[in-house]
Design a protein around this motif. Structure first.
Motif, short mmCIF file in Angstrom:
data_model
loop_
_atom_site.label_atom_id
_atom_site.label_comp_id
_atom_site.label_asym_id
_atom_site.label_seq_id
_atom_site.Cartn_x
_atom_site.Cartn_y
_atom_site.Cartn_z
N ASN A 35 -27.58 52.34 52.47
CA ASN A 35 -26.89 52.42 53.75
C ASN A 35 -26.48 53.87 53.99
OD1 ASN A 35 -25.17 52.22 55.97
ND2 ASN A 35 -24.39 50.22 55.32
N SER A 37 -24.67 55.14 56.20
CA SER A 37 -23.25 55.34 56.56
C SER A 37 -22.38 55.57 55.32
CB SER A 37 -22.72 54.16 57.37
OG SER A 37 -22.68 52.99 56.59
N VAL A 42 -22.61 57.68 61.04
CA VAL A 42 -23.69 57.07 61.81
C VAL A 42 -23.06 56.54 63.10
CG1 VAL A 42 -25.31 55.12 61.86
CG2 VAL A 42 -25.06 56.47 59.77
N GLN A 46 -25.60 52.01 65.76
CA GLN A 46 -26.73 52.07 64.83
C GLN A 46 -26.35 51.60 63.44
OE1 GLN A 46 -28.14 56.11 64.56
NE2 GLN A 46 -29.13 56.06 66.56
N GLU A 47 -27.33 51.03 62.77
CA GLU A 47 -27.30 50.81 61.32
C GLU A 47 -28.53 51.53 60.79
OE1 GLU A 47 -25.08 49.41 59.42
OE2 GLU A 47 -23.93 48.05 60.68
N VAL A 48 -28.35 52.44 59.84
CA VAL A 48 -29.44 53.27 59.34
C VAL A 48 -29.54 53.11 57.83
CG1 VAL A 48 -30.38 55.62 59.23
CG2 VAL A 48 -29.00 54.92 61.21
N CYS A 50 -31.99 54.33 54.36
CA CYS A 50 -33.05 55.20 53.86
C CYS A 50 -33.55 54.64 52.54
CB CYS A 50 -32.56 56.63 53.71
SG CYS A 50 -31.23 56.86 52.52
N SER A 57 -37.21 55.61 56.55
CA SER A 57 -35.93 55.09 57.02
C SER A 57 -36.15 53.91 57.95
CB SER A 57 -35.13 56.19 57.74
OG SER A 57 -35.80 56.62 58.90
N ILE A 59 -33.97 51.87 61.10
CA ILE A 59 -32.83 51.98 62.01
C ILE A 59 -32.78 50.74 62.88
CG2 ILE A 59 -31.75 53.36 63.85
CD1 ILE A 59 -33.52 55.73 62.80
N GLU A 61 -30.75 49.53 66.24
CA GLU A 61 -29.91 50.09 67.30
C GLU A 61 -29.65 49.07 68.40
OE1 GLU A 61 -30.70 54.42 68.54
OE2 GLU A 61 -32.66 53.73 67.81
N ASN A 154 -39.44 54.55 60.21
CA ASN A 154 -39.98 55.90 60.14
C ASN A 154 -40.74 56.09 58.84
OD1 ASN A 154 -38.74 57.34 62.52
ND2 ASN A 154 -36.90 56.56 61.54
#
Length: 197
Positions: A35, A37, A42, A46-48, A50, A57, A59, A61, A154
């Motif tokens: 996570n 964040s 962040v 959004q929740e991102v 990696c 990554s 995401i 949104e 991504n």
């Protein structure tokens, strides 16, 4: 007794339903998801996540519903918008196709869904040379909540992995199957996240 160093972000379990947006949603994340964040701020919409080893990554949104575009043009609109935000020098759509709503956990809320694959040439994090990044987008449209839900995977080109620890080499890069599992498992638990209706 085993003590864990809790200051180091730990990868999540491979098939765990993970709470998103304060538990308003949940989804199944792939192995090695961290996570973001926990590492840096962040935006609230959004929740991102990696990958622990690669530059990949994911995401999720919550975006304002774009009523001026319909169908696959809505997916193209969001793809181009992501390119503008990332200051991509080129954006190239490769495929756009409709997603079957019956395969989505959000099928009762989603009016239409699209998946788009393409490439964007982006220079990341103060690097001088732009790289072609493959993006896979899933657009889930929820007009009753005035929301376009955008999920982005991504996939930058692989970096040289020879300097990694052998245990890190065993964690495979994420696949389109991992992204599909995220998209299809995304579940809404609390519609109040969208505000009063």
């Amino acid at each position: 007794m085993i003590l864990l160093n809790l200051s180091i972000p730990r990868p999540m379990e491979p098939t765990r339903d993970y709470p998103l947006f304060g538990g308003a949603f949940s989804a199944t994340l792939p192995p090695g998801a961290i996570n973001v964040s926990d590492l840096r701020p962040v935006p609230d919409n959004q929740e991102v996540f990696c990958h622990r080893v690669t530059d990949q990554s994911l995401i999720v949104e919550l975006l304002e519903f774009q009523a001026h575009v319909q169908g696959e043009e809505a997916a193209r609109y969001h793809f181009e918008d992501v390119g503008a935000v990332q200051e991509a020098t080129t954006v190239q759509v490769e495929t756009v196709q409709a997603l079957l709503l019956e395969n989505l956990a959000l099928r009762g809320y989603c009016e239409e869904a699209w998946v788009l694959s393409g490439t964007q040439q982006v220079a990341k994090e103060n690097r001088q040379v732009a790289k072609d990044v493959t993006l896979h987008l899933a657009l889930l449209r929820l007009p009753q909540y005035q929301t376009d839900l955008l999920l982005t995977f991504n996939q930058p080109p692989p970096d040289n992995r020879s300097s990694l620890d052998p245990e890190d080499l065993s964690l495979l890069p994420w696949s389109l199957g991992d992204f599909e599992q995220l998209v299809t498992s995304l579940t809404l638990h609390d519609p109040n996240i969208f505000g009063p209706q």
